[in-house]
Design a protein around this motif. Sequence first.
Motif, PDB file in Angstrom:
ATOM      1  N   SER A 191       0.829  -1.208   0.000  1.00 17.08           N
ATOM      2  CA  SER A 191       0.000   0.000   0.000  1.00 17.08           C
ATOM      3  C   SER A 191       0.865   1.260   0.000  1.00 17.08           C
ATOM      4  CB  SER A 191      -0.899   0.017   1.238  1.00 17.08           C
ATOM      5  OG  SER A 191      -1.485   1.286   1.423  1.00 17.08           O
ATOM      6  N   GLN A 192       0.357   2.314  -0.617  1.00 22.30           N
ATOM      7  CA  GLN A 192       1.005   3.623  -0.586  1.00 22.30           C
ATOM      8  C   GLN A 192       0.112   4.655   0.103  1.00 22.30           C
ATOM      9  OE1 GLN A 192       1.941   4.393  -4.738  1.00 22.30           O
ATOM     10  NE2 GLN A 192       3.946   3.419  -4.518  1.00 22.30           N
ATOM     11  N   ALA A 193      -0.941   4.197   0.745  1.00 24.62           N
ATOM     12  CA  ALA A 193      -1.892   5.100   1.391  1.00 24.62           C
ATOM     13  C   ALA A 193      -1.343   5.614   2.718  1.00 24.62           C
ATOM     14  CB  ALA A 193      -3.213   4.374   1.623  1.00 24.62           C
ATOM     15  N   GLU A 194      -1.946   6.682   3.205  1.00 24.88           N
ATOM     16  CA  GLU A 194      -1.567   7.214   4.520  1.00 24.88           C
ATOM     17  C   GLU A 194      -1.958   6.227   5.613  1.00 24.88           C
ATOM     18  OE1 GLU A 194      -2.454  11.014   7.512  1.00 24.88           O
ATOM     19  OE2 GLU A 194      -3.707  10.687   5.732  1.00 24.88           O
ATOM     20  N   TYR A 195      -3.172   5.680   5.501  1.00 22.93           N
ATOM     21  CA  TYR A 195      -3.653   4.714   6.478  1.00 22.93           C
ATOM     22  C   TYR A 195      -3.938   3.382   5.796  1.00 22.93           C
ATOM     23  CZ  TYR A 195      -4.260   7.983  10.357  1.00 22.93           C
ATOM     24  OH  TYR A 195      -4.029   8.878  11.385  1.00 22.93           O
ATOM     25  N   VAL A 196      -3.669   2.298   6.523  1.00 25.07           N
ATOM     26  CA  VAL A 196      -3.975   0.947   6.055  1.00 25.07           C
ATOM     27  C   VAL A 196      -4.869   0.281   7.092  1.00 25.07           C
ATOM     28  CG1 VAL A 196      -3.072  -1.273   5.309  1.00 25.07           C
ATOM     29  CG2 VAL A 196      -1.729   0.796   4.909  1.00 25.07           C
ATOM     30  N   MET A 197      -5.994  -0.210   6.642  1.00 28.18           N
ATOM     31  CA  MET A 197      -6.924  -0.920   7.507  1.00 28.18           C
ATOM     32  C   MET A 197      -6.904  -2.396   7.117  1.00 28.18           C
ATOM     33  SD  MET A 197     -10.977  -0.059   8.080  1.00 28.18           S
ATOM     34  CE  MET A 197     -10.572   1.662   8.414  1.00 28.18           C
ATOM     35  N   LYS A 255       0.598   4.188   7.937  1.00 32.28           N
ATOM     36  CA  LYS A 255       1.638   3.438   7.220  1.00 32.28           C
ATOM     37  C   LYS A 255       3.036   3.869   7.643  1.00 32.28           C
ATOM     38  CE  LYS A 255       3.543   0.930   3.885  1.00 32.28           C
ATOM     39  NZ  LYS A 255       3.503   1.275   2.469  1.00 32.28           N
ATOM     40  N   THR A 256       3.273   5.166   7.819  1.00 34.32           N
ATOM     41  CA  THR A 256       4.622   5.637   8.182  1.00 34.32           C
ATOM     42  C   THR A 256       5.014   5.170   9.583  1.00 34.32           C
ATOM     43  OG1 THR A 256       3.631   7.745   8.880  1.00 34.32           O
ATOM     44  CG2 THR A 256       4.591   7.647   6.662  1.00 34.32           C
ATOM     45  N   ALA A 257       4.036   5.118  10.499  1.00 35.78           N
ATOM     46  CA  ALA A 257       4.328   4.642  11.855  1.00 35.78           C
ATOM     47  C   ALA A 257       4.637   3.154  11.834  1.00 35.78           C
ATOM     48  CB  ALA A 257       3.146   4.927  12.776  1.00 35.78           C
ATOM     49  N   PHE A 258       3.850   2.400  11.077  1.00 34.37           N
ATOM     50  CA  PHE A 258       4.062   0.952  10.963  1.00 34.37           C
ATOM     51  C   PHE A 258       5.482   0.644  10.485  1.00 34.37           C
ATOM     52  CE2 PHE A 258       4.101  -2.875   8.324  1.00 34.37           C
ATOM     53  CZ  PHE A 258       3.602  -3.829   9.212  1.00 34.37           C
ATOM     54  N   ALA A 259       5.981   1.444   9.561  1.00 37.99           N
ATOM     55  CA  ALA A 259       7.317   1.193   9.006  1.00 37.99           C
ATOM     56  C   ALA A 259       8.404   1.308  10.065  1.00 37.99           C
ATOM     57  CB  ALA A 259       7.588   2.161   7.858  1.00 37.99           C
ATOM     58  N   THR A 260       8.160   2.092  11.119  1.00 34.08           N
ATOM     59  CA  THR A 260       9.180   2.282  12.161  1.00 34.08           C
ATOM     60  C   THR A 260       9.123   1.213  13.250  1.00 34.08           C
ATOM     61  OG1 THR A 260       7.789   3.713  13.545  1.00 34.08           O
ATOM     62  CG2 THR A 260       9.046   4.770  11.776  1.00 34.08           C
ATOM     63  N   TRP A 261       8.052   0.432  13.283  1.00 33.68           N
ATOM     64  CA  TRP A 261       7.882  -0.547  14.359  1.00 33.68           C
ATOM     65  C   TRP A 261       8.615  -1.848  14.101  1.00 33.68           C
ATOM     66  CZ3 TRP A 261       1.891   0.467  14.402  1.00 33.68           C
ATOM     67  CH2 TRP A 261       1.666   1.731  14.951  1.00 33.68           C
ATOM     68  N   GLU A 262       9.083  -2.069  12.883  1.00 34.28           N
ATOM     69  CA  GLU A 262       9.885  -3.252  12.541  1.00 34.28           C
ATOM     70  C   GLU A 262       9.172  -4.553  12.925  1.00 34.28           C
ATOM     71  OE1 GLU A 262      13.695  -2.714  14.327  1.00 34.28           O
ATOM     72  OE2 GLU A 262      14.245  -1.045  13.022  1.00 34.28           O
ATOM     73  N   ILE A 263       7.972  -4.723  12.422  1.00 38.68           N
ATOM     74  CA  ILE A 263       7.187  -5.922  12.713  1.00 38.68           C
ATOM     75  C   ILE A 263       7.774  -7.109  11.949  1.00 38.68           C
ATOM     76  CG2 ILE A 263       4.890  -6.941  12.669  1.00 38.68           C
ATOM     77  CD1 ILE A 263       5.138  -4.470  14.461  1.00 38.68           C
ATOM     78  N   ARG A 264       7.974  -8.251  12.649  1.00 37.84           N
ATOM     79  CA  ARG A 264       8.633  -9.406  12.046  1.00 37.84           C
ATOM     80  C   ARG A 264       7.766 -10.668  12.012  1.00 37.84           C
ATOM     81  NH1 ARG A 264      12.139  -7.798  16.029  1.00 37.84           N
ATOM     82  NH2 ARG A 264      11.735  -9.761  17.132  1.00 37.84           N
ATOM     83  N   SER A 265       6.745 -10.739  12.837  1.00 37.65           N
ATOM     84  CA  SER A 265       5.986 -11.982  12.995  1.00 37.65           C
ATOM     85  C   SER A 265       5.277 -12.398  11.716  1.00 37.65           C
ATOM     86  CB  SER A 265       4.946 -11.829  14.113  1.00 37.65           C
ATOM     87  OG  SER A 265       5.570 -11.615  15.351  1.00 37.65           O
ATOM     88  N   ASN A 266       5.323 -13.689  11.432  1.00 41.44           N
ATOM     89  CA  ASN A 266       4.613 -14.247  10.285  1.00 41.44           C
ATOM     90  C   ASN A 266       3.294 -14.905  10.667  1.00 41.44           C
ATOM     91  OD1 ASN A 266       6.586 -13.503   8.419  1.00 41.44           O
ATOM     92  ND2 ASN A 266       7.740 -15.389   8.711  1.00 41.44           N
ATOM     93  N   GLY A 267       3.147 -15.260  11.936  1.00 43.16           N
ATOM     94  CA  GLY A 267       1.963 -15.986  12.372  1.00 43.16           C
ATOM     95  C   GLY A 267       0.929 -15.107  13.046  1.00 43.16           C
ATOM     96  N   MET A 268       0.044 -15.746  13.825  1.00 46.87           N
ATOM     97  CA  MET A 268      -1.034 -15.036  14.504  1.00 46.87           C
ATOM     98  C   MET A 268      -0.526 -14.056  15.564  1.00 46.87           C
ATOM     99  SD  MET A 268      -4.002 -15.851  13.303  1.00 46.87           S
ATOM    100  CE  MET A 268      -4.862 -17.111  12.348  1.00 46.87           C
ATOM    101  N   GLU A 269       0.713 -14.261  16.045  1.00 50.97           N
ATOM    102  CA  GLU A 269       1.267 -13.355  17.049  1.00 50.97           C
ATOM    103  C   GLU A 269       1.542 -11.967  16.499  1.00 50.97           C
ATOM    104  OE1 GLU A 269       4.792 -15.757  15.440  1.00 50.97           O
ATOM    105  OE2 GLU A 269       2.649 -16.023  15.804  1.00 50.97           O
ATOM    106  N   PHE A 270       1.357 -11.803  15.190  1.00 45.19           N
ATOM    107  CA  PHE A 270       1.443 -10.479  14.557  1.00 45.19           C
ATOM    108  C   PHE A 270       0.568  -9.477  15.306  1.00 45.19           C
ATOM    109  CE2 PHE A 270      -0.425  -7.364  11.697  1.00 45.19           C
ATOM    110  CZ  PHE A 270       0.647  -6.879  10.974  1.00 45.19           C
ATOM    111  N   ALA A 271      -0.621  -9.919  15.756  1.00 46.24           N
ATOM    112  CA  ALA A 271      -1.556  -9.022  16.435  1.00 46.24           C
ATOM    113  C   ALA A 271      -0.947  -8.469  17.718  1.00 46.24           C
ATOM    114  CB  ALA A 271      -2.855  -9.763  16.737  1.00 46.24           C
ATOM    115  N   SER A 272      -0.304  -9.335  18.510  1.00 50.73           N
ATOM    116  CA  SER A 272       0.327  -8.881  19.747  1.00 50.73           C
ATOM    117  C   SER A 272       1.559  -8.022  19.469  1.00 50.73           C
ATOM    118  CB  SER A 272       0.730 -10.086  20.607  1.00 50.73           C
ATOM    119  OG  SER A 272      -0.411 -10.754  21.097  1.00 50.73           O
TER     120      SER A 272
END
Length: 383
Positions: free
Chosen positions: A86-92, A170-187
């Motif tokens: 996505s290139q949007a400001e917000y991603v839902m 989207k810009t905030a998400f990019a700084t959080w460095e999310i790595r999980s591939n499974g359901m723990e993505f939510a946590s």
Amino acid sequence: MRLSDNPAPPALSFVFPCLNEEQTLGTCIQQVKDSLEPTGIDYEIIIADNGSTDRSREIALSMGCRVVPVPIRGYGAALRGGIEASQAEYVMFADSDSTYLYADAAPLYQAAKKDNADMAIASRMIGRIEPGAMPPLHRWLGTPVLTTLINLLFHGKLSDCNSGFRCIRKTAFATWEIRSNGMEFASELLIKALKAGARSVEIPSGLRKGPEGRVAHLRTWRDGMRHLLFIFSEKPKLFEMIGFLTVLITTLLQVTAFCTGPISLGGFHIFDLHSKALLLLAGIFGAQFYLFSCMLFLQSKDRSLGITRKLINLDEGVLFFLLIATLGSCALLAGYITVRWSLSGFENLNLARDLLFWSHPLAISISFCVGLLGLHVLKKAQK
């Protein structure tokens, strides 16, 4: 919904993770459209396809959605692939199983914009959950316990840590460095946002019962444990302090018990064999918790105690001699017991008090030596 040839990025991208969802995907897409169209929001719908072999892709394309193939399997991997596309400001995003109230898409986006939030969450727990929509184990134990843990450990004010219906910047998400591939993505998403001091907001939503016959991707005990392990992995200092203080306190009490012998205190008889045995067990648990924190610190940016840093960076030569000294001490204790046994004519011995006392430091030393061996192997594997 935006036209596919519009060159400007949309204001909002709605991502559906998808793996063989032909039974429900079309309904979910239509409900999102029905929510967003009247608002005039410039949006797109992205289907993060995780290797579907049914008609999910065809359904998505026929309804004007953008399909993004994500080869790495897993709920988190699919969402990361869709968000990154996505290139949007917000991603839902929300699950494509027709259980969420997709009519809340517009209110969720508007709440995020109004509060200038980095994350908006559609909470099921403060909304309406239809009968049979959520298993009792999830509703009354799993989600409340995990939510409480996250709130306590990371200073959150959440009501539903497992909601899969969220809107993120989207810009905030990019700084959080999310790595999980499974359901723990939510946590991980929540914890990283809380640790980053991100602004969050919740709106009441709910949950519907899924269609009959659909096999859920969620596996209660496996995925619950994955959530729990990730929560713990982001708080190594908790285990460091619990482990360190437990080892210290139990050792001091063991020494006290050896020096004083059994005593009566307030009507309680303490520091006898049972007390020493329990102190020994508690000391071993403390050592294991502390070593667990050392391993967590290998991938954490949190600052550890000075003694923890020294152990993590312990010279291999020092570790070798520490291991030899521990094994030698165990051999001496075994030899001492054997000699005393032989002198008694190999009859019953009465060395339980002394044995429990000396077993305490030796058991903790053995735990540390074996744990440090594993720690150094992990360090080498990371290089």
